[in-house]
Write a protein that holds these residues in place. Structure first.
Motif, short mmCIF file in Angstrom:
data_model
loop_
_atom_site.label_atom_id
_atom_site.label_comp_id
_atom_site.label_asym_id
_atom_site.label_seq_id
_atom_site.Cartn_x
_atom_site.Cartn_y
_atom_site.Cartn_z
N LYS A 85 59.65 -33.60 29.62
CA LYS A 85 60.24 -33.98 30.91
C LYS A 85 61.28 -35.06 30.68
CE LYS A 85 60.64 -34.47 35.38
NZ LYS A 85 61.03 -33.39 36.28
N LEU A 87 52.97 -31.93 40.91
CA LEU A 87 53.76 -32.86 41.72
C LEU A 87 55.16 -33.06 41.16
CD1 LEU A 87 51.12 -35.65 42.47
CD2 LEU A 87 51.92 -33.84 43.98
N LYS A 140 58.15 -31.34 38.21
CA LYS A 140 58.45 -30.12 37.44
C LYS A 140 58.79 -30.47 36.01
CE LYS A 140 60.13 -27.83 41.50
NZ LYS A 140 61.25 -27.95 42.40
N LYS A 146 51.82 -22.12 41.83
CA LYS A 146 51.34 -23.46 42.21
C LYS A 146 50.07 -23.41 43.08
CE LYS A 146 51.49 -27.84 43.79
NZ LYS A 146 50.34 -27.78 44.64
N ALA A 147 50.14 -22.60 44.14
CA ALA A 147 49.02 -22.59 45.09
C ALA A 147 47.73 -22.11 44.41
CB ALA A 147 49.36 -21.72 46.28
N ASN A 179 47.44 -42.69 48.01
CA ASN A 179 48.38 -42.98 49.11
C ASN A 179 48.21 -41.91 50.19
OD1 ASN A 179 50.48 -43.90 50.63
ND2 ASN A 179 52.09 -43.31 49.21
N PHE A 239 42.05 -32.39 54.40
CA PHE A 239 42.23 -31.80 53.08
C PHE A 239 41.25 -30.66 52.83
CE2 PHE A 239 44.19 -36.05 52.27
CZ PHE A 239 45.48 -35.58 52.05
N GLY A 290 55.64 -41.45 50.23
CA GLY A 290 54.84 -40.89 49.16
C GLY A 290 53.53 -40.29 49.62
N GLU A 305 52.54 -36.59 48.88
CA GLU A 305 52.05 -36.13 47.58
C GLU A 305 50.56 -35.82 47.60
OE1 GLU A 305 53.23 -38.40 44.21
OE2 GLU A 305 55.24 -37.52 44.30
N THR A 341 49.05 -34.42 49.88
CA THR A 341 48.92 -33.05 50.39
C THR A 341 49.44 -32.05 49.37
OG1 THR A 341 49.25 -33.91 52.62
CG2 THR A 341 49.48 -31.54 52.34
N LEU A 342 50.45 -32.46 48.61
CA LEU A 342 51.05 -31.54 47.65
C LEU A 342 50.11 -31.18 46.51
CD1 LEU A 342 54.73 -32.67 47.35
CD2 LEU A 342 53.89 -30.39 47.85
N VAL A 343 49.08 -32.02 46.30
CA VAL A 343 48.09 -31.70 45.27
C VAL A 343 47.25 -30.50 45.70
CG1 VAL A 343 46.12 -32.63 43.99
CG2 VAL A 343 48.03 -34.10 44.54
N LEU A 351 49.08 -25.52 47.89
CA LEU A 351 50.27 -25.02 48.57
C LEU A 351 51.50 -25.57 47.87
CD1 LEU A 351 51.04 -26.61 52.06
CD2 LEU A 351 49.91 -27.79 50.22
N THR A 352 52.59 -24.86 48.03
CA THR A 352 53.80 -25.29 47.34
C THR A 352 54.56 -26.30 48.20
OG1 THR A 352 55.11 -23.55 48.32
CG2 THR A 352 54.05 -23.05 46.22
N ARG A 366 55.89 -27.55 58.15
CA ARG A 366 56.06 -28.70 59.06
C ARG A 366 57.36 -28.58 59.83
NH1 ARG A 366 53.30 -34.23 56.81
NH2 ARG A 366 51.38 -33.28 56.07
N ILE A 379 64.44 -29.23 47.12
CA ILE A 379 63.07 -29.00 46.66
C ILE A 379 63.08 -28.30 45.31
CG2 ILE A 379 61.02 -27.59 47.13
CD1 ILE A 379 61.36 -28.30 50.09
N ARG A 380 64.01 -27.37 45.17
CA ARG A 380 64.09 -26.58 43.95
C ARG A 380 64.58 -27.41 42.77
NH1 ARG A 380 64.25 -21.13 42.97
NH2 ARG A 380 65.46 -20.52 41.17
N THR A 381 65.51 -28.30 43.03
CA THR A 381 66.15 -29.00 41.91
C THR A 381 65.60 -30.40 41.67
OG1 THR A 381 67.87 -29.84 43.38
CG2 THR A 381 68.34 -27.78 42.22
N ALA A 382 64.78 -30.89 42.59
CA ALA A 382 64.31 -32.28 42.45
C ALA A 382 63.39 -32.43 41.24
CB ALA A 382 63.59 -32.71 43.71
N ASP A 383 63.33 -33.68 40.73
CA ASP A 383 62.45 -33.97 39.60
C ASP A 383 60.99 -33.76 39.99
OD1 ASP A 383 64.36 -34.61 37.74
OD2 ASP A 383 64.49 -36.69 38.38
#
Lengths: 321, 499
Positions: free
Chosen positions: A18, A61, A63, A80-81, A95, A109, B306, B309, B311-313, B316-317, B325, B495-499
């Protein structure tokens, strides 16, 4: 129909790299890890070594610039899902919505894991009890202490009973009781066949619980040691408490291995003679040995040695260029 | 279907939809609806405005005949007319005539005076002032003397008047002619002709052959349907109307009727009042603000802090999370807007007796939907471009201010900067119409223009169909798609290009 990636490891990290945009060097470079079912992999490294980056990529979280991560056989980027269904994560700094109550957060959740209604209510109260937050369910997240936030994050991570747990500095901020609770939880999960990646600065705790320890330095994985390898590498030092330590005794002991002394005790690393042999010779030479013991070298020392070695190698390579 | 809306997406969408903020937004919308309806009720489009037409003729005696009517062409009774007659030479008052209109809106005031030169000071007004809003001239002065038989002199407002035959808020344009022909001149019906002209002096009668027949006058007040597409005839400013006797003699002529009043592409004033006052001002201002606030509360704040994040765990993508949302925020706002508008419409109906035009209702709703989708999308996208709350709020507010408040300055600057374009010209109006495609907030107006096939508001004085100003279905569809898709594409790209 999609089939999982065939691998025996529950978490398989291969050639992961990365490089953040605008960064001069890679945050992690060609990291390979695998964790089998019922295994705890300690993940250690200095600050900025790339532990959190690796965990964030493994959790989906962030890429990767290169390489892949498979969770229970599913690619964390491509699927991912599906992959996330098998992962629970505790971040270093949990957080959540600050104005949400602990119970509400858990129930929210839980929905992602397909747990709704009464089943969700039961599951949430049981998890809060497991992490010792059963009396704090109605507290808003912002009102929880750092340790309580960690406990809540643990409960969230356990919601879907995932096979893989990514724990980033989970022991930080916990009181001794909390550390014991988490240690016991990890042992329970290992016995249940879960794969655990435990990132920690607390090396003694890591050494105590991890089946293997991966050492990361400047984004590169420099060593992965099994429990037996750690035991071998930390074969230890002979500690001698001698009355009136002088240069002559130190000169003699230096012939038996590499030594260090604090003026009262002398440690001989990897001694070439047995303890009885050295003790007899010291007595013969008129020294009074108050105590003699064998002290295993700590993981901390081993870790620092490996880091130094890696840094030296890196600077040699740099110079040769 | 499940591929596009996976389980995590549906769950997050439902969760985002049923939030406290949804109820709050609906409550705000209801409040504004009540406020809007109250505003309409305070100045209802149905309130009568008084117009006056008058004429003068002589058959030995002098006759002043007046007709009072409202904006729908209906007669007004009880309107008081006063004529003070003085001698031109001595300034001596000779007669003070006064009278009220009957149910037919007419009143005739007569006096017998010897042949001479006189001045008539005329004053017209409602008996109970304040009951009507007087529109057009209600007083004036005219010099008069002996006339030849059948000569009629128009007084006050023109002989002819454009009126809207209103059904609810929808208008059908018509020309109302007031001509009580003296001496039974039109007993057998007088032919009425009209022509489009630039001449407003009325000095040049046109021959029948160069005019278009409007019909035959059978009574002293008659309404003729008339619409004139002035596009292509933009130099035409007036309608010249001539009334002939059955034998072909010119009885009366009027050139003071503005042609623009008969532009079928123009929304009647009454509709514009309702359309743009409460909804345009209140909801038009509120919709983008609510979109920004809700998008920030539901997504951007969590994203920047932040919290997202955690929720991102979950399974779901990031794309699913953002889109679920975004969709929830848009649905919430559309729902709130629909509730608000329907409630407001019902209240207006209750208070005033009219429903909004369906075309207006639809245009405003769809236009607002575009505004909602644009601003929600922009806030979502900005939250992936900016890392902290202050710049995010500042940039979102800046976008709103740019499109809502500073747009006029931008357009003026373009106009001033273009040497060939001057404010007030047709080219400047065309530029303004074109530029409004680049502002989502002006999309409601463009849609209304397109849906009702009317002249864009900024070009109202030039008339012409919506299409002739470039407001075509294709242009509207392309602009709508752009306003919806640009922020969404930006969001998905980040979303596609972000780190």
């Amino acid at each position: 129909m999609q089939f999982p990636h065939p691998t025996s490891a529950l978490l398989d990290v291969s050639n992961l790299s990365k490089t953040f945009s605008r960064a001069k060097r890679a945050a992690i470079d060609d990291v390979c890890l695998s964790i089998a079912a019922g295994e705890i992999l300690g993940f250690v490294g200095l600050n900025g070594a790339g532990k959190t980056t690796t965990i964030r990529i493994a959790a989906g979280l962030s890429k990767p610039s290169a390489g892949r991560v498979f969770a229970a056989g599913f690619d964390i980027v491509q699927e991912k899902a599906r992959a996330s269904r098998h992962i629970g994560m505790v971040p270093e700094f949990p957080n959540f919505d600050p104005s949400a109550k602990a119970t509400s957060l858990l129930r929210y959740f839980a929905g992602f894991r397909g747990i709704h209604g009464k089943q969700a209510a039961d599951r949430c109260s049981s998890l809060l009890e497991d992490v010792g937050l059963d009396a704090s369910g109605d507290y808003k997240f912002r009102a929880l202490s750092q340790g309580m936030k960690k406990r809540l994050a643990l409960a969230v991570a356990m919601l879907g009973d995932p096979e893989i747990l990514l724990l980033d500095e989970v022991l930080n901020g916990l009181d001794p009781q909390g550390i014991v609770l988490v240690r016991n939880l990890m042992i329970r999960w290992r016995n249940e066949g879960k794969a655990i990646l435990l990132s920690s600065h607390l090396l003694n705790e890591t050494q105590l619980i991890a089946d293997r320890v991966a050492i990361l330095h400047e984004g590169r994985l420099i060593k992965v040691l099994s429990r037996s390898e750690i035991a071998e590498s930390t074969s230890g030092a002979l500690r001698l408490a001698i009355v009136d330590v002088d240069t002559r005794v130190l000169e003699y002991l230096a012939t038996k291995g590499s030594i260090r002394s604090d003026g009262i005790s002398v440690w001989i690393s990897d001694p070439t003679a047995s303890a009885e042999e050295i003790n007899s010779e010291l007595v013969r030479r008129g020294y009074h040995v108050k105590s003699l013991s064998f002290e295993p070298t700590s993981l901390e020392s081993l870790f620092l040695d490996l880091i130094d070695e890696s840094s030296a190698k890196a600077s040699d390579t740099e110079e040769s260029k | 279907m499940r591929r596009f809306f996976p389980e995590g997406f549906r769950y997050e969408f439902k969760r985002s939809l049923f939030r406290t903020s949804t109820a709050f937004i609906i409550l705000v919308s209801v409040f504004v609806a009540i406020a809007s309806a109250t505003q309409v009720a305070a100045n209802p489009p149905g309130a009568e405005k008084m117009y006056s037409a008058g004429l003068f003729y002589s058959d030995g005696a002098y006759h002043f005949e007046f007709y009072a009517f409202n904006q729908y062409g209906s007669p007004l009774s009880g309107v008081n007319y006063t004529v003070n007659v003085t001698a031109q030479s001595s300034n001596t008052r000779l007669a003070n005539l006064t009278g009220e209109t009957e149910a037919d809106g007419l009143v005739e005031l007569s006096t017998s005076l010897p042949a001479g030169a006189y001045v008539a000071d005329i004053d017209a007004g409602p008996q109970n002032r304040g009951e009507y809003w007087a529109q057009g001239a209600t007083n004036g002065s005219v010099e008069f003397g002996p006339l030849y038989a059948e000569e009629v002199v128009p007084l006050l407002s023109p002989l002819t008047a454009a009126v809207n035959l209103l059904i609810g808020f929808s208008g059908e344009l018509a020309l109302q002619v007031f001509y009580p022909a003296p001496n039974e001149a039109c007993e057998r019906g007088c032919p009425v002709f009209f022509a489009l002209t630039t001449d407003t002096s009325g000095a040049t009668p046109l021959p029948e052959s160069s005019m278009t027949s409007l019909g035959t006058l059978q009574s002293s007040i008659q309404t003729f349907s008339l619409s004139i597409p002035p596009r292509g005839n933009s130099s035409v400013s007036n309608i010249q109307l001539e009334i002939f006797s059955p034998s072909g003699a010119l009885l009366a002529m009027d050139t003071n009727c503005p042609a623009s009043s008969f532009n079928p592409y123009q929304i009647p004033d009454t509709i514009a009042d309702v359309a743009f006052t409460p909804f345009g001002n209140d909801l038009g201002l509120l919709v983008p603000l609510l979109a920004i606030v809700l998008a920030f509360a539901v997504y951007a704040r969590d994203r920047v802090s932040g919290v997202l994040e955690s929720t991102l765990v979950q399974p779901l993508t990031q794309r699913s999370l953002a889109m679920s949302r975004l969709l929830a925020v848009v649905v919430t706002l559309l729902l709130a807007l629909a509730i608000g508008m329907i409630l407001s419409d019902e209240l207006i109906h209750l208070l005033v007796g009219y429903f909004l035009l369906p075309s207006y209702f639809l245009s405003f709703y769809l236009g607002s939907a575009i505004v909602i989708m644009f601003f929600v999308g922009i806030v979502f996208a900005l939250s992936h471009l900016l890392r902290s709350t202050a710049p995010l709020i500042a940039t979102s507010a800046g976008a709103f201010l740019w499109f809502y408040l500073l747009w006029g300055v931008v357009v003026s600057s373009i106009e001033v900067g273009s040497q060939a374009l001057y404010v007030g010209t047709e080219a400047a109006a065309a530029l303004q119409v074109g530029v409004s495609f680049f502002n989502p907030i002006q999309f409601s107006g463009l849609l209304l223009t397109g849906v009702t096939d009317t002249t864009p508001g900024v070009a109202a004085q030039y008339g012409g169909s919506a299409e002739s100003w470039g407001v075509t279905p294709v242009a509207l569809a392309v602009a709508a798609a752009a306003w919806i898709l640009i922020p969404v594409v930006l969001l998905l790209w980040r979303i596609r290009t972000a780190d």
